[in-house]
Scaffold this motif. Sequence first.
Motif, PDB file in Angstrom:
ATOM      1  N   PRO A 295       3.311  24.453  41.748  1.00  0.00           N
ATOM      2  CA  PRO A 295       2.459  24.632  42.920  1.00  0.00           C
ATOM      3  C   PRO A 295       1.503  25.815  42.738  1.00  0.00           C
ATOM      4  N   ALA A 296       0.351  25.742  43.383  1.00  0.00           N
ATOM      5  CA  ALA A 296      -0.675  26.786  43.255  1.00  0.00           C
ATOM      6  C   ALA A 296      -0.144  28.164  43.655  1.00  0.00           C
ATOM      7  N   ARG A 297       0.781  28.215  44.610  1.00  0.00           N
ATOM      8  CA  ARG A 297       1.302  29.517  45.061  1.00  0.00           C
ATOM      9  C   ARG A 297       2.047  30.256  43.945  1.00  0.00           C
ATOM     10  N   ASP A 298       2.499  29.531  42.917  1.00  0.00           N
ATOM     11  CA  ASP A 298       3.222  30.147  41.795  1.00  0.00           C
ATOM     12  C   ASP A 298       2.354  30.291  40.549  1.00  0.00           C
ATOM     13  N   ALA A 299       1.045  30.096  40.705  1.00  0.00           N
ATOM     14  CA  ALA A 299       0.141  30.071  39.550  1.00  0.00           C
ATOM     15  C   ALA A 299       0.148  31.369  38.753  1.00  0.00           C
ATOM     16  N   ASP A 300       0.133  32.517  39.409  1.00  0.00           N
ATOM     17  CA  ASP A 300       0.076  33.786  38.674  1.00  0.00           C
ATOM     18  C   ASP A 300       1.272  33.958  37.748  1.00  0.00           C
ATOM     19  N   ARG A 301       2.465  33.723  38.281  1.00  0.00           N
ATOM     20  CA  ARG A 301       3.674  33.849  37.440  1.00  0.00           C
ATOM     21  C   ARG A 301       3.677  32.809  36.332  1.00  0.00           C
ATOM     22  N   PHE A 302       3.221  31.613  36.657  1.00  0.00           N
ATOM     23  CA  PHE A 302       3.146  30.544  35.665  1.00  0.00           C
ATOM     24  C   PHE A 302       2.203  30.925  34.529  1.00  0.00           C
ATOM     25  N   MET A 303       1.024  31.428  34.868  1.00  0.00           N
ATOM     26  CA  MET A 303       0.031  31.774  33.842  1.00  0.00           C
ATOM     27  C   MET A 303       0.559  32.864  32.918  1.00  0.00           C
TER      28      MET A 303
END
Length: 122
Positions: free
Chosen positions: A28-36
């Motif tokens: 989900p977009a809300r977890d994008a920073d950690r994912f990146m």
Amino acid sequence: MLRAAAVSLISLFVIACAGVNQYSTGVPARDADRFMVSMEMAAQQRGHTAYRAADGGLNVEIGAIGSLTYAINQDKVTVTTYPSRGGSDAAIEDRARQLKAEHDVLMQVAREEAWNNKAFTD
């Protein structure tokens, strides 16, 4: 004359897009920073060049095969494959499959490195 120009333009567009595919990562977009961050670390561990884009996305260069671009697309993170140009359409499609396979490996490496990261819960 106009018809020939239109056919040429359409052909150029189709050729330029050969092998370019977009897939959902399931993140989900809300977890994008950690994912990146996790994907950048996974890419570097595998010897790839990875760098963040100004828009917060992530670009990963996979040697001569091509590149992967991770971006927020509406409410989720997607990955787009950009195979290197050159050769036949079949060769380009083969590189696109290799890029997708490398994305799958990067996802697994990132999951193993960040098992407690909510972006990777199923």
